[in-house]
Design a protein around this motif. Sequence first.
Motif, PDB file in Angstrom:
ATOM      1  N   PHE A  86      32.559  26.296  54.962  1.00 33.63           N
ATOM      2  CA  PHE A  86      33.653  26.901  55.063  1.00 33.63           C
ATOM      3  C   PHE A  86      33.423  28.499  55.130  1.00 33.63           C
ATOM      4  O   PHE A  86      32.874  29.035  54.193  1.00 33.63           O
ATOM      5  N   ASP A  87      33.871  28.986  56.380  1.00 34.92           N
ATOM      6  CA  ASP A  87      33.656  30.567  56.476  1.00 34.92           C
ATOM      7  C   ASP A  87      34.934  31.279  56.766  1.00 34.92           C
ATOM      8  O   ASP A  87      35.140  32.419  57.347  1.00 34.92           O
ATOM      9  N   ASP A  88      36.208  30.602  56.369  1.00 33.76           N
ATOM     10  CA  ASP A  88      37.424  31.398  56.347  1.00 33.76           C
ATOM     11  C   ASP A  88      37.558  32.547  55.587  1.00 33.76           C
ATOM     12  O   ASP A  88      36.787  32.497  54.468  1.00 33.76           O
ATOM     13  N   ASP A  89      38.183  33.740  55.892  1.00 36.71           N
ATOM     14  CA  ASP A  89      38.305  34.770  55.202  1.00 36.71           C
ATOM     15  C   ASP A  89      38.695  34.651  53.806  1.00 36.71           C
ATOM     16  O   ASP A  89      38.304  35.122  52.685  1.00 36.71           O
ATOM     17  N   ASP A  90      40.030  33.705  53.475  1.00 34.05           N
ATOM     18  CA  ASP A  90      40.158  33.405  52.023  1.00 34.05           C
ATOM     19  C   ASP A  90      39.274  32.848  51.338  1.00 34.05           C
ATOM     20  O   ASP A  90      39.052  33.443  50.045  1.00 34.05           O
ATOM     21  N   PHE A 150      47.254  45.759  47.243  1.00 38.45           N
ATOM     22  CA  PHE A 150      46.728  44.317  47.414  1.00 38.45           C
ATOM     23  C   PHE A 150      46.888  43.973  48.999  1.00 38.45           C
ATOM     24  O   PHE A 150      47.541  42.860  49.312  1.00 38.45           O
ATOM     25  N   PRO A 151      46.270  44.630  49.792  1.00 37.44           N
ATOM     26  CA  PRO A 151      46.076  44.285  51.102  1.00 37.44           C
ATOM     27  C   PRO A 151      45.532  42.656  51.450  1.00 37.44           C
ATOM     28  O   PRO A 151      45.812  42.350  52.624  1.00 37.44           O
ATOM     29  N   GLU A 152      44.865  42.153  50.455  1.00 37.56           N
ATOM     30  CA  GLU A 152      44.430  40.810  50.654  1.00 37.56           C
ATOM     31  C   GLU A 152      45.877  39.808  50.532  1.00 37.56           C
ATOM     32  O   GLU A 152      45.534  38.582  51.052  1.00 37.56           O
ATOM     33  N   LEU A 153      46.915  40.062  50.019  1.00 39.69           N
ATOM     34  CA  LEU A 153      47.837  39.326  50.101  1.00 39.69           C
ATOM     35  C   LEU A 153      48.890  39.405  51.028  1.00 39.69           C
ATOM     36  O   LEU A 153      48.942  40.638  51.851  1.00 39.69           O
ATOM     37  N   THR A 154      49.423  38.154  51.543  1.00 38.80           N
ATOM     38  CA  THR A 154      50.581  38.402  52.636  1.00 38.80           C
ATOM     39  C   THR A 154      51.779  39.411  52.048  1.00 38.80           C
ATOM     40  O   THR A 154      52.014  39.410  50.963  1.00 38.80           O
ATOM     41  N   THR A 155      52.430  39.240  53.046  1.00 43.22           N
ATOM     42  CA  THR A 155      53.887  40.009  52.533  1.00 43.22           C
ATOM     43  C   THR A 155      54.724  39.124  51.734  1.00 43.22           C
ATOM     44  O   THR A 155      55.380  39.889  50.762  1.00 43.22           O
ATOM     45  N   ARG A 156      54.787  37.881  51.977  1.00 41.90           N
ATOM     46  CA  ARG A 156      55.474  37.152  50.906  1.00 41.90           C
ATOM     47  C   ARG A 156      54.892  36.897  49.551  1.00 41.90           C
ATOM     48  O   ARG A 156      55.241  37.063  48.545  1.00 41.90           O
ATOM     49  N   VAL A 193      44.059  33.060  43.129  1.00 41.04           N
ATOM     50  CA  VAL A 193      42.720  33.084  43.719  1.00 41.04           C
ATOM     51  C   VAL A 193      42.487  34.226  44.298  1.00 41.04           C
ATOM     52  O   VAL A 193      41.188  34.680  44.258  1.00 41.04           O
ATOM     53  N   LYS A 194      43.450  35.114  45.283  1.00 42.70           N
ATOM     54  CA  LYS A 194      43.154  36.040  45.812  1.00 42.70           C
ATOM     55  C   LYS A 194      42.904  37.484  44.924  1.00 42.70           C
ATOM     56  O   LYS A 194      41.883  38.115  45.282  1.00 42.70           O
ATOM     57  N   LEU A 195      43.474  37.359  43.991  1.00 44.10           N
ATOM     58  CA  LEU A 195      43.161  38.422  42.741  1.00 44.10           C
ATOM     59  C   LEU A 195      41.900  38.366  41.872  1.00 44.10           C
ATOM     60  O   LEU A 195      41.869  39.079  41.058  1.00 44.10           O
TER      61      LEU A 195
END
Length: 215
Positions: A86-90, A150-156, A193-195
């Motif tokens: 897996f090489d997706d950004d998330d 937190f630019p890694e998060l989507t707007t929602r 996960v992202k944070l």
Amino acid sequence: MAPIRVLLADDHPVVRSGLRALLESLPDYEVVAESPDGESAIREAQLVRPDVVLMDIRMPGIDGIEATRRLRAAVPETAILVLTMFDDDDTVFAAMRAGAQGYLLKGAEQVEIDRGIRAVVAGEAIFSPGVAQRVLGYFAASPAAGSEPFPELTTREREVLDLVAAGRRNQAIAEELFLSPKTVANHISSIFVKLAVADRSEAIVRARQGGLGGS
């Protein structure tokens, strides 16, 4: 020189045997344990204290990202090199935030795996070429100070986190944003996960440090 002691964590026996054969064909390596899932990887690493864990991402039960996070706390002297398809950004950034020192893709040549292991054991960071380009691009494109936190998060996800930090429970967030409670729960799991946070209280602390929660 003592051999580099390696733990292989992958749920596919064929992959583990291939990695074992690859490493045993090289000088200076000793495979000290194998694990088919994240839980046993954590347990084995605490028992055998390897120099490095070759960590798959998608495994049953505790996945490689959560296992990495727990291993960094339990055996901080052990380096972790992700080896995955897996090489997706998330996935890449979640592994980095969890504490992985390197990220290689399955299909890497023997020399690349050898170099990657030696690099992380020496305290360096290493990435597959395509992953490295995206990591550099991510930091080059990161918003300047004063922009959205937190630019890694989507707007929602940022909207959900703002309400979490303001003390709203899932049902109230769902009603305010016109979402289902299940969708809110999924957004919160993604935020954790992202944070790289373990629970709601830690997410609230991070969010308030970033200026959210004033709703």
